[in-house]
Design an enzyme around this catalytic site. Structure first.
Site, PDB file in Angstrom:
ATOM      1  N   SER A 145       0.831  -1.201   0.000  1.00 31.34           N
ATOM      2  CA  SER A 145       0.000   0.000   0.000  1.00 31.34           C
ATOM      3  C   SER A 145       0.872   1.261   0.000  1.00 31.34           C
ATOM      4  O   SER A 145       1.650   1.471  -0.929  1.00 31.34           O
ATOM      5  CB  SER A 145      -0.967  -0.047   1.188  1.00 31.34           C
ATOM      6  N   ASP A 221     -10.135  -5.639  -3.294  1.00 31.85           N
ATOM      7  CA  ASP A 221      -9.540  -4.577  -2.484  1.00 31.85           C
ATOM      8  C   ASP A 221     -10.437  -3.344  -2.561  1.00 31.85           C
ATOM      9  O   ASP A 221     -10.660  -2.799  -3.643  1.00 31.85           O
ATOM     10  CB  ASP A 221      -8.146  -4.271  -3.041  1.00 31.85           C
ATOM     11  N   HIS A 254      -7.336  -6.016   0.767  1.00 26.88           N
ATOM     12  CA  HIS A 254      -6.168  -5.170   1.031  1.00 26.88           C
ATOM     13  C   HIS A 254      -5.401  -5.609   2.278  1.00 26.88           C
ATOM     14  O   HIS A 254      -4.432  -4.964   2.663  1.00 26.88           O
ATOM     15  CB  HIS A 254      -6.644  -3.720   1.197  1.00 26.88           C
TER      16      HIS A 254
END
EC number: 3.1.2.12
Length: 277
Positions: A145, A221, A254
């Site tokens: 991320s 995600d 995620h």
């Protein structure tokens, strides 16, 4: 460096150290996994950069990477995501301030006094690792991320310093999405040209190159479309003839359930590159 945690893991040691950072002007924690072979020889290093809200604990406790680092004889260094402490500027939100350093060098007050994560990751931390641990000069970088963003930026801006780069669910166009725009405005100011130094897609479009980029992205995600935009990276790499291994995964989100599912393949990928001569 002060040893504050030590855990036997897959024949090696998962340790956590504390040290004072000259770059960040605060105490910092960093996770270091030393595989069994580190007792007798110097090994290459994989740096892992974590995402928003994380610290040095998330990756070392949730990813299961130690099994693969032991198998492939790689030291894994997992720093915190920002400067820390009551004297360090912060914000009452998860995507700015402590836990959200964005791996850049802030130029705007009050952030510019401590938020120099780019310098910390590129210069200070590798020097400490080389001094305190049985590490060779060969290193690679990965992250998740916000940390995937950091890994891509550091590799693209310093292609001779990192043997390989990979990322999970990276923010590939931060200057074009809310997470990046809000953080960059605070840390770097309103001059958007300064933002582009920390934008992987922009860096590639300006001619920055690496030999290859590996990315895994989950298609369930919640942040994929609004914040991450992996296809932007795929497109610019195709245009600029940069080799990629970009994989999309149905059903994965995620979280570290995703990271832990594929971290073994990422470590094997880096090990293959790091062990080439």
């Amino acid at each position: 460096m002060e040893l504050i945690e030590k855990h036997a893991s897959f024949g090696g040691w998962q340790n956590v150290y504390r040290h004072y950072s000259q770059s960040l002007k605060c105490e910092m924690n960093v996770g270091v996994y030393l595989p069994p072979k580190a007792e007798n020889e110097k090994l290459p290093v994989l740096y892992w950069l974590s995402g928003l809200t994380c610290n040095e604990q998330n990756f070392i406790t949730k990813s299961g990477m130690q099994r693969y680092a032991a198998e492939h004889n790689i030291i894994v260094v997992a720093p915190d995501t920002s400067p820390r402490g009551s004297h360090v500027a912060d914000a009452d939100r998860y995507d700015l301030g402590q836990g959200a350093g964005f791996y850049l060098n802030a130029t705007q007050a009050p952030w510019n006094e401590h938020y120099k994560m780019y310098d910390y990751i590129r210069n200070e931390l590798p020097n400490l690792v080389m001094h305190h641990f049985p590490a060779t000069a060969r290193k690679s970088i990965s992250g998740h991320s916000m940390g995937g963003l950091g890994a891509l930026v550091l590799a693209l801006r310093n292609p001779d310093e990192y043997v390989s780069v990979s990322a999970f669910s990276p923010i590939v166009s931060p200057s074009q999405v809310p997470w990046g725009q809000q953080a960059f405005a605070a840390y770097l100011g309103e001059n958007k040209d300064a933002w582009l130094d920390y934008d992987p897609v922009s860096l590639i479009s300006q001619g920055q190159r690496v030999a290859e980029i590996m990315v895994d992205q989950g298609l369930s995600d919640d942040f994929y479309a609004e914040q991450l935009r992996t296809p932007n990276l795929e497109k610019i790499c195709q245009e600029m003839n940069i080799k990629t291994l970009i994989r999309y995964h149905e059903g994965y989100d995620h979280s570290y359930y995703f990271v832990s599912s594929f971290i073994g393949e990422h470590i094997a990928y880096h090990a293959n590159k790091l062990n080439m001569r």
